[in-house]
Design a protein around this motif. Sequence first.
Motif, PDB file in Angstrom:
ATOM      1  N   ALA A 224      90.631   1.653  15.042  1.00  0.00           N
ATOM      2  CA  ALA A 224      89.388   1.251  15.700  1.00  0.00           C
ATOM      3  C   ALA A 224      89.293  -0.260  15.869  1.00  0.00           C
ATOM      4  O   ALA A 224      88.650  -0.748  16.811  1.00  0.00           O
TER       5      ALA A 224
ATOM      6  N   ASP B 272      88.116  -2.976  19.330  1.00  0.00           N
ATOM      7  CA  ASP B 272      86.929  -3.820  19.212  1.00  0.00           C
ATOM      8  C   ASP B 272      87.014  -4.972  20.217  1.00  0.00           C
ATOM      9  O   ASP B 272      87.654  -6.000  19.959  1.00  0.00           O
TER      10      ASP B 272
ATOM     11  N   ASN C 125      91.062  -0.004  29.959  1.00  0.00           N
ATOM     12  CA  ASN C 125      89.619  -0.061  29.748  1.00  0.00           C
ATOM     13  C   ASN C 125      88.989  -1.071  30.712  1.00  0.00           C
ATOM     14  O   ASN C 125      89.207  -2.287  30.587  1.00  0.00           O
TER      15      ASN C 125
ATOM     16  N   ARG D 287      86.467  18.942  22.477  1.00  0.00           N
ATOM     17  CA  ARG D 287      86.401  18.227  21.204  1.00  0.00           C
ATOM     18  C   ARG D 287      87.505  17.175  21.114  1.00  0.00           C
ATOM     19  O   ARG D 287      87.263  16.026  20.724  1.00  0.00           O
TER      20      ARG D 287
ATOM     21  N   LYS E 247      86.803  14.264  23.599  1.00  0.00           N
ATOM     22  CA  LYS E 247      85.716  13.399  23.123  1.00  0.00           C
ATOM     23  C   LYS E 247      86.204  12.472  22.025  1.00  0.00           C
ATOM     24  O   LYS E 247      85.895  11.267  22.004  1.00  0.00           O
ATOM     25  N   ALA E 248      86.995  13.027  21.096  1.00  0.00           N
ATOM     26  CA  ALA E 248      87.489  12.231  19.975  1.00  0.00           C
ATOM     27  C   ALA E 248      88.509  11.195  20.425  1.00  0.00           C
ATOM     28  O   ALA E 248      88.530  10.069  19.927  1.00  0.00           O
TER      29      ALA E 248
ATOM     30  N   PHE F 113      89.133  10.042  23.744  1.00  0.00           N
ATOM     31  CA  PHE F 113      88.826   9.172  24.877  1.00  0.00           C
ATOM     32  C   PHE F 113      87.347   8.844  25.025  1.00  0.00           C
ATOM     33  O   PHE F 113      86.968   8.061  25.905  1.00  0.00           O
ATOM     34  N   GLY F 114      86.482   9.462  24.175  1.00  0.00           N
ATOM     35  CA  GLY F 114      85.055   9.206  24.281  1.00  0.00           C
ATOM     36  C   GLY F 114      84.421   9.862  25.490  1.00  0.00           C
ATOM     37  O   GLY F 114      83.280   9.561  25.854  1.00  0.00           O
ATOM     38  N   ASP F 115      85.123  10.784  26.136  1.00  0.00           N
ATOM     39  CA  ASP F 115      84.651  11.453  27.348  1.00  0.00           C
ATOM     40  C   ASP F 115      85.218  12.863  27.341  1.00  0.00           C
ATOM     41  O   ASP F 115      86.434  13.053  27.306  1.00  0.00           O
ATOM     42  N   ASP F 116      84.335  13.875  27.360  1.00  0.00           N
ATOM     43  CA  ASP F 116      84.811  15.256  27.276  1.00  0.00           C
ATOM     44  C   ASP F 116      84.861  15.963  28.632  1.00  0.00           C
ATOM     45  O   ASP F 116      84.915  17.197  28.700  1.00  0.00           O
TER      46      ASP F 116
END
Length: 661
Positions: free
Chosen positions: A56, A60, A86, A184, A187-188, A190-193
């Motif tokens: 993580a 940042d 990103n 699930r 989401k974990a 890429f932060g997008d499901d």
Amino acid sequence: MFRTVLVANRGEIACRVIRTLRQLGIRSVAVYAEGDHGPHTSEADQALRIGPAGAATYLDIEAIMEAAQWSGAEAIHPGYGFLSENAAFARACTASGITFIGPEPYALEVMGDKIRAKNHVAQAGVPLVEGISEPGLSDEQLIAAAEGMTYPVLIKPSAGGGGKGMHVVDKPQDLPETLKTARRVAKAAFGDDTLLIEQLIRSPRHIEVQILADSRGNTIHLGERECSLQRRHQKVIEEAPSALLDEATRQRIGEAACATARSVGYLGAGTVEFLVPAEAPETFYFMEMNTRLQVEHPVTEEVTGIDLVAQQIRIAAGLPLEITQQDVNLTGHSVEARVYAEDPASGFMPSTGEILCYQEPEGAGIRVDSGIRRDQEIGTGYDPMLAKVIATGADREQAFVRLEQALAGTVILGVTTNISFLRQLAADPEVRAGQMDTTLIERRIPQMEFPTAQQHHAEAAAAALSPQPAQGAPLAWRRDGWRSGEPVPARYQVLPSAAGSDQEPFTVTLQGPLRPDSGTRTVTASATREGTEVWVHAQDYTGAFTVLDHQAQVLRHLSRLKAEHTEAVPEVTAPMPGTVVSVGVVDGSAVTTGQVLVTLEAMKMEHQLTAPLEGTARIHVNQGQTVKLGQVVAAVEAAEEPAAAADSEHTSRENTESKDT
């Protein structure tokens, strides 16, 4: 050109970028999370700690921007993974007056969303495979839309990349449950499901094209790479050029890749990926565009002689391409194998530990891009790739021969690796003939046999611990005491330490210190109450052994006697450190053999832990909890068999009658 560039990444790609910066005379700045002291921190001109341990920290944006400003960096190279695709990071660089070495945010946003990308390139005339690519669809809507499709189908995360999060569905009835898992994971990761569904092409070949585009409107391609050798949609061995394409198709697919890049005003180095049916190699379908450097970029560099990182930096600095399409010539053949910290013999379970010995191969046409060194700790917090072994030859056959030799000369002790798997794959007759597709590895794995421990391996492990006579002392004197007369042979029990190994212990008797073959390396790892772990590398075998001296053998024997008299409840333990991403059953519920109890995530992959037998589940962890290697996460209390219950009732009744009498 820039004077200082910060590399916002770690591992082998950070080392790779730093190497080119040094060649260009540009000062390099590395960043690292606490405890992550890989080679990139020492190879850079400056290294800055930007946060606590864990992946993580490398995500940042604020911490990385502060490091860039503090170090005086004029540009940031994101490598691949982490923040490389990103758009928010690219905008943050621009807002801070720092150059992002990559494409503009618009291209990142369009191509970073698979649904949007497919709809976009369709307008540019690039061919697409049939599928459902509408944003915002729920599971129920996706299921309804897929009713007319022919199975199997492929679920893909819209925001994903690198094959992560893909799921194959063979039957319609499996779609609802697989969609839940896919959401699930997406989401974990890429932060997008958001998900899309595509027709799964049988016998597909994965072909990708490397492109370069500058700010003056020049866009060229550097030929194709073949990445068909994959396991679970993760590339394993890649090569350039492809053995499948003829020159006409090579030109057409290259033009389609350039058209894709131009459609979003692309800037820098990128890769356009296509699916090519093996039975119709003249046909290709757009799959996705990776708006960054690819892991497999070295094979393109080797056959073109073009440093892609240097080109990225030049383009970001506003300089025009010095290369035209006519200047691009593919010479020879290059192949790359990814070395992972995983155990193929145990279902490719992630491996952790400390690097005790690391030796890279050498020779003509051999290149190694690595991010490890001796004494480095390999955990589950980062990607399991340790190194890339690249072999280049005058033709495809020579390149693969050199790859096999290079893999044989790669020595990594302290963690289990997939090198044996890679060597078998590189020697596979169909691979050598260029007749492969993305399903070949899954077909081959059940037939593969991985080297097991042998007597001479056990002897080498025992010899590493055998007491050495003191220099100049009589034969009767030994480090472990003295005896008059001839020395008493040392007797050891040696156990293979591989997870799940069912091999019987080796009995080794040493009359004196054994001198292993010159090709055998042994490294003593750590001593425990159970014995001493020793790593051995000998020809095609690499593995760990637990060597038990007399005291350790006695303790082990007593432990086994105790276990035989103890009624144990079958326990489910964590095969590696990781995070609990889901709990499949409620504590106290009835379960059947093979039912999923707990799902762990480690090294960016999910691992399902199942019930060893039928009974009542006892769950000892919660979702989101971090677990250690060997930690008990669940247990199953065996259901009492009806016959046993009847016997118990009969015995009870007899006892009652006896008391009444």
